[in-house]
Structure formats: C-alpha cells, structure tokens
Design an enzyme around this catalytic site. Structure first.
Site, PDB file in Angstrom:
ATOM      1  N   GLU A   1       0.879  -1.180   0.000  1.00 38.81           N
ATOM      2  CA  GLU A   1       0.000   0.000   0.000  1.00 38.81           C
ATOM      3  C   GLU A   1       0.907   1.218   0.000  1.00 38.81           C
ATOM      4  O   GLU A   1       1.553   1.534   0.994  1.00 38.81           O
ATOM      5  CB  GLU A   1      -0.928  -0.022   1.216  1.00 38.81           C
ATOM      6  CG  GLU A   1      -1.998   1.051   1.182  1.00 38.81           C
ATOM      7  CD  GLU A   1      -1.687   2.211   2.108  1.00 38.81           C
ATOM      8  OE1 GLU A   1      -1.236   3.266   1.591  1.00 38.81           O
ATOM      9  OE2 GLU A   1      -1.890   2.088   3.314  1.00 38.81           O
TER      10      GLU A   1
ATOM     11  N   CYS B   1      -1.673   8.960   3.320  1.00 43.16           N
ATOM     12  CA  CYS B   1      -1.543   8.320   2.013  1.00 43.16           C
ATOM     13  C   CYS B   1      -2.790   8.524   1.169  1.00 43.16           C
ATOM     14  O   CYS B   1      -2.753   8.365  -0.052  1.00 43.16           O
ATOM     15  CB  CYS B   1      -1.252   6.833   2.176  1.00 43.16           C
ATOM     16  SG  CYS B   1      -2.471   5.955   3.175  1.00 43.16           S
TER      17      CYS B   1
END
Length: 688
Positions: free
Chosen positions: A256, A295
């Site tokens: 990720e 993120c």
C-alpha cells in the site's frame, strides 16, 4: 535520562544490543527517545511466532478471536489518553491523533463484530458447493484455513497506531500471529500501544511481536506460509516486493503505497452550490489533517477551466483560517510534519514541482507564525511548514503533478475542459488509493466513476445529501477495501471478509457429499441423513446433528388451496387465479403460489408443541423449481444444514444458537418443486 525503546520478541522486552537512533519531538526538536536499529535474530523471531503464537490462534474459533479483539479494543480505549499525550510529540493535534488512535481502536471493534459473519469454528466454508458429477456422488467445496506462518507488517511513520491496529485486527481474526515493524521516527507510539496490549494478557503468547528498529534482514527468513504487508513509498515497496525470498517462496505480499489522489469538482458544482463549498472544505481538510501526511490525502484538485480562479480564491480564503503551531496550543488547526527529515524532503519535492507549476498560495521557505511558542514550538528546530497550493495550467504538458508526490500540506490545482478530460487527468496518477468527485448530477457521477474506477481503489461521490454523515475523502473504512492499482501498490487491505481471507489458505475440497459434510460441518445435498425417534424441533441445540432429517406426511394440492391462499395473501397474480389468461405463458393451468408451497411446507414440518425452538429467525434462500398444479402431491424433507452458536449478551440472556435447515419440497414423481434454507433460534440445554 532519555528512554530507550524496547522490542517485544520471544516473549520478553529487550532494548537490543546496538547503537541507538534518536527520535525527535516534531515541534521542538527535543530528543524524546532512543531506538536500537540492528542486531535482531529475525529467524528466531519468526520461528517463535510460528511455533508459539500460530498454534494458539489456529485452535481458536472465529468467534473466540473476535471476542479477543473486542476485549482488546475496550482495554486500549481505557488507555487512550496515554497515547494522546505521546501523539502530540509527533506534531499531531488532538483531531489528527483521533484518526490514528481511536480510528485504530475502531478497526478492532469493527473486526470483532465481523466475527458474526463467520462460523464459530477455526475454519471457513466459502461459497456454494460445486457439483462435479451427474449422479451427485462427487462434489467440491472451497474451504479456508489459517496459514501456519506469521504476518510481517512493515508500517509507515504517519499512522503508527492505526497502521498497526488495522492490520493486526485482520490477521488475528484470521488466526495468524504478527510481527510488527513500525517506522523508526514514530515507533515510540507503536511501542506504547504494544506495551498495553501485552500487559493486558488478552492475546495468547506469541500472537504479537514488535521490532522498533530498522528491520533490515527480516525478509531473509520468510516462508510461503507467511504473509508480508508494507505501507510506505512506492520505491521502497517495489524493492521489498522483488526480494529474492519473497519471489522464491511465493510469499503473499501486499503493498500500500502513497499515491497522487485526485479530487474533481463537477461541472455542475458552481460557486453558490453546496457541492462547491463541500469541495473546498474537503480539499482544505485533506491538506491540513495530519499536516497532509496521509496516504489518502488530496494531491491534485481537478476543476472546470472556467472555475479555476474561483476555486483558487476560495481555497486560499479557507487555508488562511488555518492556525499553525504546537499541537497542544489552544486554537492550533495544523501541527508539524513528523520531523525535520520529512520537512527537508517535502521542500525538495515542492521545489521540483514549482519549476513548471508555480506556488499560488503559501511560502515554501518563509518562517511560519506559530502558536504555542511557550510550549517550545520552534520553527528552526521543529518541522513546521505552511499549506501550499500550486497551479498547473497545462496538466497534460507538465506531468510532474501526476508523478511526483509532495507528502505534506500541498495540493496542485489544474483545469479540465470536459468530464472526459477530468477522468484522463485523474487516471494520469497511474493508480491511486482514492479519488472523489463533488457533483449533484447522477450522470456526471456515473460517467466519472465508470471512467476512473480502473485506476482507483475507492471513489467518493460528494454531494449535499451525504455531507453530514460522510467520513470524507481521506478515511479508509474497515468494511471496505483499502488499496489501489498501479502506483498505489496493487494491494488490498481491510475490506471485511476479503481482508481476513488474505491471511488464510483457500483449498478446493473434493469428495462425496457425506465426506464433505463431515469435514465442513455443513450438510451437502445427497449426503447421508440421520433419522431420530422424535421431531427435530424437540431437540436442544447441542443435541441436533448435521444431517439430522425429518420427512413429513404428504399433501395433495387442490384448486381450493390456491383460491384460499390468494384471498388470504392478496396475491391475485393471473397465473394463480385466471385460467383464461394463460395462453402464451409457461403454464398449462392454474398454478400454486410459490409462497403457498413454502407456507404449506412449514405447516407440514413444524412441530406445534412447545420445545427448544424459540422462534423463526428468517429465510436465507429460496427457489421454486417446478410448477405445482392442482392434483400434485407434495412432501417435505427437513434437514439440519448448519449450526451457529450465539453468544449470550448478558447473564440474563438465554443460551442459544441458530440452526440453518435445508427444506426440500418434492412432488409425487420425486422431482424437487421448491428448495429453501430457513433459520430457527434454538435453546441450548446447557444454560451456563
């Protein structure tokens, strides 16, 4: 004396043998902790998790693991103020810390509740059975069991608590232990949470280990039974994914990575509309929450060409309300970046972007006025920076905006001429965790979603209808997948059952129906049946056996049955009541209602006497497979398909479970005319 962080490995706390690394307060520059970064025996650490933690978790059922997570969530919730005090040292305000701390604890609660989607067993039967032969004596069923290895989680610095808890919640529910390797700059927060977890005694020994150092060499010892997850930069993730051991052992690897997430302003969302205001609010929030160190934060704001100036002005006014300073100072809306190293990297990234896309709001190098100097906030020693807005008037020509991420309170405005261009620009990110579109036009929303879905892991459609309850662009939810294609890493985390399956091995099980029934503890059609001397509704939950069957008396359906059911139910569909309207249909005469067949079946298999059955809990599935005409004689076979134990809500609750019954209705030729799965709540004999 400056404390040294400790690792929790092999069942004990240990600072480690090598020279320490300094961890600094993001606002003041003060040294707050030391962390040893090398000298770990990762082979033994992983072996310990496999040898001690794995068997303990594998023996537990999903329900036991879920209750374990629930207890852990309540324990950490009681200790949360300890974590808030430490979190201020990372530059995060209380609102920022809420995402990390209570968002992480919320993941534990969500996965604890997810246990109800699984059986009270250590394994999980997935999907429908698959028939493999004409006669029905050979079949298959997919089964999932916990892997025999360890989940290795390598996490980023921006969410040291949430990043750990959202991952371990899933692997623990699946039945796998974890080794957590947080990023060093904020490892003191992860260590504090792990200390409380270990002190609680809730997890079995070996279920969780912590390494606060660099983790160099940990992947040298993983095997095909392990799972590795990484959250961080795409460049580092790519190197780890190409590790020889990962490739040689075919170790499941989830990446990720940070991505250049986009927010799009729909062409209908003009100034004065709620959607315009919501767009500005969302961009400002994603720039300033956690100082833009998310993120999922918005990096590109894509707006109609004719609204570019309006958006720039409105966003500037919104950002001007952002007060910066020590996160504990009253009135501060944005704290500091995680450290001066991160601040230096951010400035370098912004300078690169600004070569072709000038800064139109904020100042990259000027000293920011700070609140909380009395608390030690220091621009020279801390990691403060103002929000920055860049503008790219030629986004198809100057492509750095789609390729270089400035990980902080930075966004780039760019125009589009039609929605097709907006989709193209969003997709130029080459794979993102999330994008959003602010629009109140369903056609605009559909066109954008269908065009952008291939490049994004999640898409949020923002309008006034959902604004009050929306969790926002930047909030991954435990029930939904978190991840994205391409630059975002190509992996998926969380996502409810999907996330749990990642830590389990799926096997295709083949055999006879009776053998598959015995293995899965779920009755399969054509398996051996068990008949007992009394009606199954007179058996307590513990006494019922999978495959236990009751065969009813017969009943011949009449025209009067059909007419009476039509009158009682109000269902006067022509096929049931008007024989003159059947030309050109599938039917050769008046046909019985499907729900009459099901109702009559219930009347035939239900035992009216009071017994352990407490209530009808519902209907899982139902199919009507053959028309039933007057004169057809039907019979019913009732079989125990599956038993699901339920937890007592409190001491006064009745101990009980849910029984799923297979109901098969056949006619005088032996053909099935209806099949259903019903559920009843059945009392347990043992009320302890």
């Amino acid at each position: 004396m400056t404390p040294t962080l400790e690792n929790y490995t092999l069942g004990r706390w240990d600072a480690g043998p090598t020279a320490p690394h300094e961890l600094l307060d993001a606002s003041t520059g003060e040294v707050i902790a030391l962390a040893n970064t090398e000298g770990f025996d990762f082979a033994e650490i992983l072996a310990y998790g496999r040898r001690v933690g794995n068997p303990a978790l594998r023996r537990m059922t999903f329900h036991e693991r879920g209750r374990m997570l629930k207890a852990l969530a309540f324990h950490l919730q009681e200790k949360k103020e300890i974590f808030y005090e430490l979190s201020y040292r990372s530059g995060a305000t209380r609102a920022d810390s809420w995402i990390d701390i209570e968002g992480g604890i919320g993941n534990l609660f969500a996965n604890a509740s997810l246990r109800r989607k699984f059986p009270d067993k250590p394994f999980y039967v997935e999907g429908e059975p698959v028939g493999l032969s004409k006669g029905g004596t050979f079949m298959a069923q997919h089964l999932l069991v916990p892997r025999e290895g360890v989940a290795v989680h390598i996490n980023a610095y921006n969410f040291p608590i949430w990043g750990m808890l959202e991952k371990i919640a899933v692997n623990l529910l699946a039945g796998m232990p974890a080794v957590v390797k947080p990023a060093v700059p904020s490892a003191y927060l992860t260590e504090a949470v792990v200390r409380e977890i270990i002190a609680s005694g809730i997890l079995p020994e070996g279920a969780l280990q912590l390494v606060v150092g660099s983790g160099q060499g940990i992947l040298d010892h993983v095997t095909y039974q392990d799972v590795v997850t990484f959250t961080g930069s795409a460049a580092t993730g790519a190197k780890l994914r190409a590790h020889p051991r990962i490739i040689a052992e075919a170790v499941p690897f989830t990446l990720e990575a940070d991505s250049l997430n986009a927010a799009v302003l729909g062409p209908d969302a003009v100034p004065g509309t709620p959607e315009f205001d919501l767009f500005i609010k969302e961009v400002r929030k994603e720039m300033t929450a956690k100082c833009g160190q998310k993120c999922t934060a918005i990096r590109r704001a894509i707006v109609p060409n004719n609204l570019l100036e309006d958006v720039q002005i409105a966003l500037g006014k919104a950002l001007a309300q952002t007060t910066i300073g020590h996160p504990q100072a009253e009135g501060v809306r944005m704290g500091a970046l995680a450290g001066r190293e991160q601040a230096a990297r951010l400035r370098e990234q912004v300078r690169q972007l600004a070569k072709n896309t000038p800064i139109v709001y904020g100042d990259l190098d000027a000293e920011v006025p700070l609140l909380g100097r009395e608390r030690g906030a220091d621009f020279a020693k801390g990691a403060f920076i103002s929000p920055l807005v860049l503008r790219n008037d030629k986004p198809f020509e100057y492509t750095d905006s789609h390729e270089l991420e400035a990980f902080g309170p930075v966004v780039t405005l760019m125009p589009y001429h039609d929605l097709g261009e907006a989709v193209q620009l969003a997709n130029l990110g080459k794979g993102s965790l999330v994008s959003s579109i602010a629009t109140n036009d369903p056609r605009t929303a559909q066109e954008f979603v269908l065009g952008a879905a291939t490049h994004h892991g999640r898409i949020l459609v923002i309008n006034n209808d959902m604004a009050k309850e929306s969790t926002g662009h930047g909030s991954p939810m435990p029930q939904l997948i978190h991840g994205g294609p391409g630059r975002a890493g190509g992996g998926q985390e969380m996502g409810g059952i999907r996330g749990v399956e990642h830590f389990m091995q799926r096997v295709a099980l083949q055999g006879s129906p009776s053998m598959i029934t015995a293995i899965t503890e779920v009755y399969q059609p054509k398996a051996r049946q068990i008949e007992k001397d009394k009606h199954p509704f007179q058996h307590y939950f513990e006494e019922l056996e999978i495959g236990q069957t009751y065969t009813t008396h017969k009943h011949t359906v009449t025209e009067a049955d059909i007419t009476n059911f039509a009158q009682v139910s109000g269902d006067n569909f022509y096929a049931h009541v008007d024989a003159t309207s059947l030309e050109g249909t599938l039917f050769t005469g008046r046909v019985a209602h499907g729900y009459y067949i099901l109702s009559k079946a219930a009347g035939m298999f239900v035992d009216p006497r009071k017994g352990p059955v407490l209530l009808n809990y519902g209907l899982d599935e139902c199919r009507f497979t053959k028309p039933v005409y007057p004169g057809t004689t039907i019979g019913v076979t009732l079989t125990v398909k599956e038993k699901i134990s339920q937890e007592k809500r409190d001491a006064d609750d009745v101990a009980k479970g849910i029984v799923r019954w297979l109901v098969e209705v056949t006619d005088q030729t032996g053909d099935t005319v209806a099949v259903a799965t019903i559920m009843t709540m059945v009392k347990k004999k043992n009320q302890e």
